[in-house]
Design an enzyme around this catalytic site. Structure first.
Site, PDB file in Angstrom:
ATOM      1  CE  LYS A  40      21.833  -0.985 -25.733  1.00  0.00           C
ATOM      2  NZ  LYS A  40      20.973  -0.004 -26.398  1.00  0.00           N
ATOM      3  CG  HIS A 168      15.069   4.280 -25.109  1.00  0.00           C
ATOM      4  ND1 HIS A 168      15.882   5.017 -24.279  1.00  0.00           N
ATOM      5  CD2 HIS A 168      15.873   3.356 -25.700  1.00  0.00           C
ATOM      6  CE1 HIS A 168      17.115   4.561 -24.370  1.00  0.00           C
ATOM      7  NE2 HIS A 168      17.135   3.553 -25.215  1.00  0.00           N
TER       8      HIS A 168
END
Length: 235
Positions: A40, A168
């Protein structure tokens, strides 16, 4: 998920250097058995995150990698970054830039499947993506899509049109996590490992505390309803 983090006041949980990131990944793999790792990013300059991503690929050559800079890159930066990582063991390239048009331009220039949880989150957007593809892998989320049933319907559309799907994660606690686990167990065309923030949580608000990982997976709750019950005191 592997997070790049800016400095925190108490210095805890900082992951700023390439070495810290690789060690963090090694620790999570040792504790939980993960074989797919998502970086991320979107925190440091793209060239620095590219160095880190390559280091992860070198340290874990048998594992798959995902990169998600939260759509902060320009189209040109996203193309340059994507082309640089093409030789690596990529799972998909998630939201490198913003919007269907931006993602479409990146997809035309980079030979890695694109993925999103931001620009295809309803059926109108899914229809637009089917007619003029910008995203290869749709990341389903029971919150974004409005529950388990819409996600299953979207997965059916993707299966028919031969688009990939994955589950997700948006940092869910036990109740939403239970919906995501049930979703993942029911989707026949789940073509990628499910995302998870869960290992970053200190505790949960369900009875019995946090669910546990076994070999990189969490067992689907098998009690009544979603299989979990709130701990009212913790809530």
């Amino acid at each position: 998920y592997l997070f790049f983090r800016l400095p925190e006041e108490n210095g805890a949980h900082e992951v700023r250097t390439v070495e810290q990131l690789v060690e963090h990944c090694r620790d999570l793999k040792r504790k939980h058995g993960f074989r797919v790792h998502k970086l991320k990013g979107g925190v440091f300059p793209p060239d620095y995150e590219l160095e880190a991503y390559r280091a992860l690929a070198a340290a874990f050559p048998e594992d798959k990698l995902r990169y998600d800079p939260n759509a902060v890159l320009s189209v040109e930066e996203a193309i340059r970054f994507g082309q640089a990582i093409e030789p690596l063991n990529n799972d998909y390239y998630e939201d490198p830039t913003w919007g269907l048009n931006g993602m479409r331009r990146v997809r035309e220039m980079v030979r890695i499947p694109t993925a999103t949880n931001t620009v295809v989150v309803n059926f109108e957007q899914l229809a637009a993506n089917v007619r003029d593809p910008a995203v290869d892998v749709i990341l389903l989320d029971t919150t974004f899509w409005g529950g388990i049933r819409p996600c299953l319907k979207a997965a059916g559309v993707c299966e028919t049109m031969q688009f990939g799907v994955a589950v997700h994660s948006s940092g869910e606690l036990g109740i939403q996590l239970a919906t995501m686990l049930h979703l993942g167990a029911m989707v026949p065309n789940l073509s990628h490992a499910a995302d998870a923030h869960y290992h970053h949580l200190k505790d949960d608000i369900i009875k019995g505390g946090k669910m546990t990982y076994r070999n990189g997976a969490i067992r689907v709750p098998d009690g009544p309803g979603l299989g979990v019950e709130l701990d009212r005191d913790k809530l």
